[in-house]
Motif scaffolding. Structure first.
Motif, PDB file in Angstrom:
ATOM      1  N   LYS A 273       1.055  -1.253  -0.157  1.00 51.59           N
ATOM      2  CA  LYS A 273       0.121   0.131   0.277  1.00 51.59           C
ATOM      3  C   LYS A 273       0.361   1.238   0.357  1.00 51.59           C
ATOM      4  O   LYS A 273       0.300   2.210  -0.424  1.00 51.59           O
ATOM      5  N   ASN A 274       2.304   1.418   0.365  1.00 52.26           N
ATOM      6  CA  ASN A 274       3.261   2.326   0.489  1.00 52.26           C
ATOM      7  C   ASN A 274       3.541   2.269  -0.922  1.00 52.26           C
ATOM      8  O   ASN A 274       4.646   3.056  -0.485  1.00 52.26           O
ATOM      9  N   VAL A 275       3.222   1.593  -1.417  1.00 53.53           N
ATOM     10  CA  VAL A 275       4.099   1.684  -3.479  1.00 53.53           C
ATOM     11  C   VAL A 275       3.341   2.196  -4.514  1.00 53.53           C
ATOM     12  O   VAL A 275       1.888   1.282  -4.382  1.00 53.53           O
ATOM     13  N   GLU A 276       3.233   3.386  -5.360  1.00 51.54           N
ATOM     14  CA  GLU A 276       2.970   3.258  -6.786  1.00 51.54           C
ATOM     15  C   GLU A 276       3.274   3.768  -7.805  1.00 51.54           C
ATOM     16  O   GLU A 276       4.328   3.763  -7.753  1.00 51.54           O
ATOM     17  N   VAL A 277       3.029   3.271  -8.492  1.00 51.60           N
ATOM     18  CA  VAL A 277       3.326   2.945 -10.194  1.00 51.60           C
ATOM     19  C   VAL A 277       2.778   4.139 -11.394  1.00 51.60           C
ATOM     20  O   VAL A 277       1.653   3.402 -11.476  1.00 51.60           O
ATOM     21  N   VAL A 278       3.378   4.727 -11.635  1.00 49.17           N
ATOM     22  CA  VAL A 278       2.672   5.284 -12.847  1.00 49.17           C
ATOM     23  C   VAL A 278       3.656   5.220 -13.886  1.00 49.17           C
ATOM     24  O   VAL A 278       5.455   5.330 -14.085  1.00 49.17           O
ATOM     25  N   THR A 279       3.551   4.608 -15.278  1.00 48.17           N
ATOM     26  CA  THR A 279       3.935   4.714 -16.310  1.00 48.17           C
ATOM     27  C   THR A 279       3.719   5.983 -17.402  1.00 48.17           C
ATOM     28  O   THR A 279       2.941   6.948 -17.265  1.00 48.17           O
ATOM     29  N   GLY A 280       5.054   5.764 -18.445  1.00 47.18           N
ATOM     30  CA  GLY A 280       4.626   7.340 -18.985  1.00 47.18           C
ATOM     31  C   GLY A 280       5.430   7.905 -18.921  1.00 47.18           C
ATOM     32  O   GLY A 280       5.015   9.343 -19.077  1.00 47.18           O
ATOM     33  N   VAL A 281       6.365   7.336 -17.599  1.00 50.52           N
ATOM     34  CA  VAL A 281       7.393   9.665 -17.552  1.00 50.52           C
ATOM     35  C   VAL A 281       7.839   9.877 -18.650  1.00 50.52           C
ATOM     36  O   VAL A 281       8.472  10.475 -19.861  1.00 50.52           O
ATOM     37  N   ASN A 282       7.648  11.508 -17.741  1.00 53.74           N
ATOM     38  CA  ASN A 282       7.950  12.568 -18.845  1.00 53.74           C
ATOM     39  C   ASN A 282       8.823  14.171 -18.052  1.00 53.74           C
ATOM     40  O   ASN A 282       8.222  13.451 -16.854  1.00 53.74           O
ATOM     41  N   LEU A 283       9.501  14.736 -18.644  1.00 51.13           N
ATOM     42  CA  LEU A 283       9.643  15.837 -17.754  1.00 51.13           C
ATOM     43  C   LEU A 283       8.481  16.172 -16.563  1.00 51.13           C
ATOM     44  O   LEU A 283       8.793  16.642 -15.655  1.00 51.13           O
ATOM     45  N   PRO A 284       7.825  16.832 -17.779  1.00 48.71           N
ATOM     46  CA  PRO A 284       6.534  17.296 -16.382  1.00 48.71           C
ATOM     47  C   PRO A 284       6.341  16.850 -15.598  1.00 48.71           C
ATOM     48  O   PRO A 284       5.473  17.833 -14.095  1.00 48.71           O
ATOM     49  N   MET A 285       5.724  15.590 -15.621  1.00 48.98           N
ATOM     50  CA  MET A 285       5.777  14.623 -14.325  1.00 48.98           C
ATOM     51  C   MET A 285       6.719  14.847 -13.225  1.00 48.98           C
ATOM     52  O   MET A 285       5.623  14.836 -12.367  1.00 48.98           O
ATOM     53  N   ILE A 286       7.629  14.590 -14.005  1.00 41.50           N
ATOM     54  CA  ILE A 286       9.285  14.774 -12.431  1.00 41.50           C
ATOM     55  C   ILE A 286       9.097  15.618 -12.116  1.00 41.50           C
ATOM     56  O   ILE A 286       8.748  16.029 -10.781  1.00 41.50           O
ATOM     57  N   ILE A 287       8.994  16.910 -12.895  1.00 40.44           N
ATOM     58  CA  ILE A 287       8.842  17.868 -11.957  1.00 40.44           C
ATOM     59  C   ILE A 287       8.060  18.647 -11.057  1.00 40.44           C
ATOM     60  O   ILE A 287       7.508  18.422  -9.488  1.00 40.44           O
ATOM     61  N   LYS A 288       6.171  17.830 -11.599  1.00 42.81           N
ATOM     62  CA  LYS A 288       5.320  18.263 -10.084  1.00 42.81           C
ATOM     63  C   LYS A 288       5.236  17.020  -9.468  1.00 42.81           C
ATOM     64  O   LYS A 288       5.225  17.488  -8.247  1.00 42.81           O
ATOM     65  N   ALA A 289       5.966  15.366  -9.269  1.00 49.04           N
ATOM     66  CA  ALA A 289       6.368  14.941  -8.107  1.00 49.04           C
ATOM     67  C   ALA A 289       7.289  15.432  -7.313  1.00 49.04           C
ATOM     68  O   ALA A 289       7.145  15.372  -6.115  1.00 49.04           O
ATOM     69  N   PHE A 290       7.962  15.740  -8.101  1.00 45.55           N
ATOM     70  CA  PHE A 290       8.981  16.539  -7.112  1.00 45.55           C
ATOM     71  C   PHE A 290       8.885  17.733  -6.142  1.00 45.55           C
ATOM     72  O   PHE A 290       8.832  17.575  -5.260  1.00 45.55           O
ATOM     73  N   SER A 291       8.161  18.379  -7.011  1.00 46.00           N
ATOM     74  CA  SER A 291       7.620  20.075  -6.533  1.00 46.00           C
ATOM     75  C   SER A 291       6.314  19.655  -5.334  1.00 46.00           C
ATOM     76  O   SER A 291       5.817  20.201  -4.327  1.00 46.00           O
TER      77      SER A 291
ATOM     78  N   SER B 197       0.509  11.836 -12.873  1.00 44.88           N
ATOM     79  CA  SER B 197       0.252  11.665 -14.519  1.00 44.88           C
ATOM     80  C   SER B 197      -1.454  12.320 -15.153  1.00 44.88           C
ATOM     81  O   SER B 197      -0.949  12.917 -16.031  1.00 44.88           O
ATOM     82  N   ASN B 198      -2.046  13.163 -14.156  1.00 44.27           N
ATOM     83  CA  ASN B 198      -3.140  14.079 -15.099  1.00 44.27           C
ATOM     84  C   ASN B 198      -2.018  15.440 -15.549  1.00 44.27           C
ATOM     85  O   ASN B 198      -2.318  16.358 -16.327  1.00 44.27           O
ATOM     86  N   THR B 199      -0.601  15.861 -14.714  1.00 46.45           N
ATOM     87  CA  THR B 199       0.538  16.612 -15.251  1.00 46.45           C
ATOM     88  C   THR B 199       1.208  16.120 -16.543  1.00 46.45           C
ATOM     89  O   THR B 199       0.493  16.883 -17.458  1.00 46.45           O
ATOM     90  N   ALA B 200       1.332  14.789 -16.653  1.00 48.13           N
ATOM     91  CA  ALA B 200       2.166  14.640 -17.377  1.00 48.13           C
ATOM     92  C   ALA B 200       0.938  14.597 -19.103  1.00 48.13           C
ATOM     93  O   ALA B 200       0.718  14.649 -20.244  1.00 48.13           O
ATOM     94  N   LYS B 201      -0.637  14.237 -18.796  1.00 42.85           N
ATOM     95  CA  LYS B 201      -1.110  14.241 -19.962  1.00 42.85           C
ATOM     96  C   LYS B 201      -1.523  15.474 -19.631  1.00 42.85           C
ATOM     97  O   LYS B 201      -1.792  15.847 -21.095  1.00 42.85           O
ATOM     98  N   ASP B 202      -2.213  16.665 -19.349  1.00 41.18           N
ATOM     99  CA  ASP B 202      -1.894  17.973 -19.567  1.00 41.18           C
ATOM    100  C   ASP B 202      -0.684  18.601 -20.449  1.00 41.18           C
ATOM    101  O   ASP B 202      -0.869  19.799 -21.145  1.00 41.18           O
ATOM    102  N   SER B 203       0.244  18.095 -19.961  1.00 38.09           N
ATOM    103  CA  SER B 203       1.257  18.459 -21.302  1.00 38.09           C
ATOM    104  C   SER B 203       1.861  18.468 -22.474  1.00 38.09           C
ATOM    105  O   SER B 203       2.941  18.594 -23.136  1.00 38.09           O
ATOM    106  N   ILE B 204       0.881  17.331 -23.259  1.00 36.00           N
ATOM    107  CA  ILE B 204       0.938  16.668 -24.502  1.00 36.00           C
ATOM    108  C   ILE B 204      -0.008  17.962 -24.757  1.00 36.00           C
ATOM    109  O   ILE B 204      -1.385  17.490 -24.917  1.00 36.00           O
ATOM    110  N   ILE B 205       0.506  18.658 -26.002  1.00 31.94           N
ATOM    111  CA  ILE B 205      -0.082  19.077 -26.743  1.00 31.94           C
ATOM    112  C   ILE B 205       0.204  19.575 -27.987  1.00 31.94           C
ATOM    113  O   ILE B 205       1.320  19.437 -28.528  1.00 31.94           O
ATOM    114  N   ILE B 206      -0.856  19.385 -28.904  1.00 32.83           N
ATOM    115  CA  ILE B 206      -0.257  19.312 -29.933  1.00 32.83           C
ATOM    116  C   ILE B 206      -0.180  21.713 -30.939  1.00 32.83           C
ATOM    117  O   ILE B 206      -1.601  22.008 -30.942  1.00 32.83           O
TER     118      ILE B 206
END
Length: 132
Positions: free
Chosen positions: A82-100, A116-125
């Motif tokens: 219960k003290n572990v979670e996994v997120v796939t699709g790592v990208n720079l915005p995701m890491i910065i959000k998680a660290f922050s 995860s939400n930050t990573a999804k929102d960072s993908i923009i055409i």
């Protein structure tokens, strides 16, 4: 503070950490594990076991590069904890959000949702956005 492990193919994790630290500064409680060509997956799992114990009290978020790859398959073996979670699709915005925000969230699961939400929102055409 929740610990973070970036577990990826090749040197992607190392470079993502270097780049994130260039932007927001040096980070504590971060480890990198890489799956290299010819890597022993059992050895990697042993190292992950050891790191999981290191973060047992504060929780652990494991960020992997793609769902279904060896890094995510290895990481998902720890989801029973219960003290572990996994997120796939790592990208720079995701890491910065998680660290922050990892000092301010209650659990790895909550941190995973924000990341995860930050990573999804960072993908923009960009063309579609700018041509509106």
């Amino acid at each position: 503070m929740i610990g973070i492990i970036i577990l990826t193919h090749g040197s992607l994790g190392v470079e993502l950490l270097k780049t994130a630290e260039m932007i927001i500064g040096k980070q504590d409680k971060v480890d990198i594990l890489s799956v290299q060509s010819g890597s022993s997956l059992s050895e990697l799992a042993t190292r992950l076991d050891s790191l999981k114990e290191k973060y047992q009290n504060d929780g652990l978020l494991i960020l992997t590069d793609m769902f279904g790859g060896s890094p995510s398959n290895i990481a998902m073996a720890y989801l029973d904890d219960k003290n572990v979670e996994v997120v796939t699709g790592v990208n720079l915005p995701m890491i910065i959000k998680a660290f922050s925000i990892r000092k301010d969230v209650a659990s790895p699961q909550e941190l995973a949702k924000f990341a995860s939400n930050t990573a999804k929102d960072s993908i923009i055409i960009a063309g579609e956005l700018l041509k509106k």
